[in-house]
Scaffold this active site. Sequence first.
Site, mmCIF file in Angstrom:
data_model
loop_
_atom_site.group_PDB
_atom_site.id
_atom_site.type_symbol
_atom_site.label_atom_id
_atom_site.label_comp_id
_atom_site.label_asym_id
_atom_site.label_seq_id
_atom_site.Cartn_x
_atom_site.Cartn_y
_atom_site.Cartn_z
ATOM 1 N N GLU A 91 0.822 -1.218 0.000
ATOM 2 C CA GLU A 91 0.000 0.000 0.000
ATOM 3 C C GLU A 91 0.852 1.262 0.000
ATOM 4 O O GLU A 91 1.948 1.265 0.540
ATOM 5 C CB GLU A 91 -0.828 0.081 1.277
ATOM 6 C CG GLU A 91 -1.556 -1.161 1.624
ATOM 7 C CD GLU A 91 -2.267 -1.027 2.969
ATOM 8 O OE1 GLU A 91 -2.901 -1.996 3.361
ATOM 9 O OE2 GLU A 91 -2.180 0.037 3.604
ATOM 10 N N CYS A 112 3.115 8.295 1.621
ATOM 11 C CA CYS A 112 3.563 7.333 2.627
ATOM 12 C C CYS A 112 3.811 6.001 1.921
ATOM 13 O O CYS A 112 2.901 5.444 1.313
ATOM 14 C CB CYS A 112 2.462 7.211 3.679
ATOM 15 S SG CYS A 112 2.735 5.919 4.874
ATOM 16 N N CYS A 119 5.177 -7.416 8.079
ATOM 17 C CA CYS A 119 6.185 -6.908 9.008
ATOM 18 C C CYS A 119 6.448 -7.964 10.070
ATOM 19 O O CYS A 119 5.529 -8.624 10.535
ATOM 20 C CB CYS A 119 5.715 -5.605 9.667
ATOM 21 S SG CYS A 119 6.977 -4.898 10.769
ATOM 22 N N CYS A 123 3.984 -5.480 16.346
ATOM 23 C CA CYS A 123 3.404 -4.570 17.338
ATOM 24 C C CYS A 123 1.929 -4.937 17.487
ATOM 25 O O CYS A 123 1.244 -5.193 16.500
ATOM 26 C CB CYS A 123 3.553 -3.115 16.894
ATOM 27 S SG CYS A 123 5.281 -2.657 16.655
ATOM 28 N N CYS A 126 -1.012 -3.163 15.382
ATOM 29 C CA CYS A 126 -0.774 -2.794 13.980
ATOM 30 C C CYS A 126 -1.234 -3.879 13.014
ATOM 31 O O CYS A 126 -0.945 -5.060 13.218
ATOM 32 C CB CYS A 126 0.721 -2.515 13.798
ATOM 33 S SG CYS A 126 1.196 -2.225 12.089
ATOM 34 N N CYS A 362 -1.609 1.936 8.712
ATOM 35 C CA CYS A 362 -0.819 1.128 7.792
ATOM 36 C C CYS A 362 -1.242 -0.335 7.781
ATOM 37 O O CYS A 362 -1.558 -0.910 8.801
ATOM 38 C CB CYS A 362 0.673 1.263 8.110
ATOM 39 S SG CYS A 362 1.218 0.448 9.606
HETATM 40 N N1 SAH Z 1 7.552 0.073 11.009
HETATM 41 C C1 SAH Z 1 7.740 1.457 11.080
HETATM 42 C C2 SAH Z 1 7.053 2.240 9.981
HETATM 43 C C3 SAH Z 1 5.669 1.806 9.609
HETATM 44 S S1 SAH Z 1 4.392 2.013 10.798
HETATM 45 C C4 SAH Z 1 7.320 1.976 12.421
HETATM 46 O O1 SAH Z 1 6.715 1.232 13.182
HETATM 47 O O2 SAH Z 1 7.640 3.122 12.721
HETATM 48 C C5 SAH Z 1 4.047 3.758 10.664
HETATM 49 C C6 SAH Z 1 3.366 4.331 11.878
HETATM 50 O O3 SAH Z 1 1.988 3.955 11.921
HETATM 51 C C7 SAH Z 1 4.004 3.857 13.172
HETATM 52 O O4 SAH Z 1 4.201 4.936 14.046
HETATM 53 C C8 SAH Z 1 2.954 2.906 13.670
HETATM 54 O O5 SAH Z 1 3.102 2.697 15.020
HETATM 55 C C9 SAH Z 1 1.676 3.586 13.251
HETATM 56 N N2 SAH Z 1 0.473 2.738 13.298
HETATM 57 C C10 SAH Z 1 0.389 1.418 13.090
HETATM 58 N N3 SAH Z 1 -0.872 0.988 13.261
HETATM 59 C C11 SAH Z 1 -1.607 2.072 13.596
HETATM 60 C C12 SAH Z 1 -2.989 2.279 13.911
HETATM 61 N N4 SAH Z 1 -3.853 1.277 13.894
HETATM 62 N N5 SAH Z 1 -3.390 3.531 14.209
HETATM 63 C C13 SAH Z 1 -2.516 4.557 14.209
HETATM 64 N N6 SAH Z 1 -1.216 4.436 13.903
HETATM 65 C C14 SAH Z 1 -0.751 3.201 13.618
HETATM 66 FE FE1 SF4 Z 2 5.858 -3.302 11.943
HETATM 67 FE FE2 SF4 Z 2 3.521 -2.116 12.370
HETATM 68 FE FE3 SF4 Z 2 5.264 -2.363 14.359
HETATM 69 FE FE4 SF4 Z 2 5.788 -0.649 12.339
HETATM 70 S S1 SF4 Z 2 4.093 -0.518 13.804
HETATM 71 S S2 SF4 Z 2 7.195 -2.139 13.288
HETATM 72 S S3 SF4 Z 2 4.861 -1.782 10.632
HETATM 73 S S4 SF4 Z 2 4.224 -4.065 13.280
#
Ligand code: SAH
Ligand code: SF4
Length: 378
Positions: A91, A112, A119, A123, A126, A362
């Site tokens: 995406e 973006c 990944c 987390c 996410c 994301c």
């Molecule tokens: N892996 C990297 C970059 C991709 S995630 C990272 O974690 O920084 C990009 C951002 O989107 C990160 O700050 C992540 O924590 C946030 N993100 C992921 N899922 C989300 C959600 N459901 N709502 C808001 N932000 C989210």
């Molecule tokens: Fe991976 Fe999502 Fe954690 Fe970023 S926030 S490191 S994309 S699992």
Amino acid sequence: MLTDIKSLTREELEAQFKLWEQPAYRVTQLLEWLYLRRATAWDTMTNLPKRLRAQLSENYSLGSLELVRKQGARDITQKFLWKLADGAFIESVLIPANPALYGEASDRHTLCVSTQVGCAYGCKFCASGLDGWKRNLAPNEIVEQVLAIERWNEAESARLKVESSQPAAAEPGADTRLINNLVIMGMGEPLSNYENLLKALRILNAPWGGGIGARKITISTSGLVPQIRRLADEPEQFRLAISLHGATDDVRQRIMPVNRKYPLKELTAALEYYQAQKDRMITFEYILIAGVNDAIDQTRPLGALARHLRAKVNLIPYNRVDGLPWERPDEKVQEDFLAALEKQRVSATLRREKGGDIDAACGQLRLKTERAMNATGT
Ligand code: SAH
Ligand code: SF4
């Protein structure tokens, strides 16, 4: 499989052309086809000799991304789901500049981009990590996300002009670029695909390539300490955003498994090093998740860390993900959290989400599409 031509830097192309005994200006011509005109077929490159075109097509692929789905309207956040050559989905999210927020012209946009399929960091909140990690993106697959959007924009603008019977579109090759800001915040952990990421960013940053200034490129990471140190030693002035989401090991560990490997003490030391090397402002991304990290007492350690590193805090109300239990806090809680940080003289903003209604968090569009495809057996 052939290497894609858009995974090569200018220096690499020059070396290849030298071997083929081609004059140097041919490289310039090729780069114009790739990055200015955004060509998708070798035979359109009419000022290159036929023999050279044949040689190129025998040795390199010239891939582009296939648009599978698009969500969102033109003047708000738009999300693009792409299919890669091997059938995987990624995406990109296109966000209009907010003149009030950044003082920029509103015809420019932030893109973006994704760096991996899935990944590995898992987390808990996410969508990108839900089905694990599949593979790294090649440099050209990162670069193409920008080019494919520019191509799409060109076609859209031409269509809108025809509909409104305005004068024809600009000359091909004229600078009609839409994207002037990149955030590496799509699917994947950018710093675990370090080599390909850096190569792609160098191509996107180069005047002969994407022409996007290094200061307009922000890399977001969940906190990979060795790679942050490595990035600090690179010559480019890329911006760094840290997905913090918790200002104590206790809270952060609960939602980010990476914190066990790189606890806050080590992360802080790496960021101190980054700052010493770069003297650049770091941003902390802090998603507000109800009942997890949104208590006012959290603003103390968060404020202390931000002040210590002279970091700016970007508060992001959580976007719901199907199948996950987390919720965003009420607006009052969000505003109080912001106010408590500001009271500590921390520079902080609260993102009033633009993309929440289109699954802009994301990884969500990919997840939904893949699940729907699995359900229908397509
Ligand atoms: N892996 C990297 C970059 C991709 S995630 C990272 O974690 O920084 C990009 C951002 O989107 C990160 O700050 C992540 O924590 C946030 N993100 C992921 N899922 C989300 C959600 N459901 N709502 C808001 N932000 C989210
Ligand atoms: Fe991976 Fe999502 Fe954690 Fe970023 S926030 S490191 S994309 S699992």
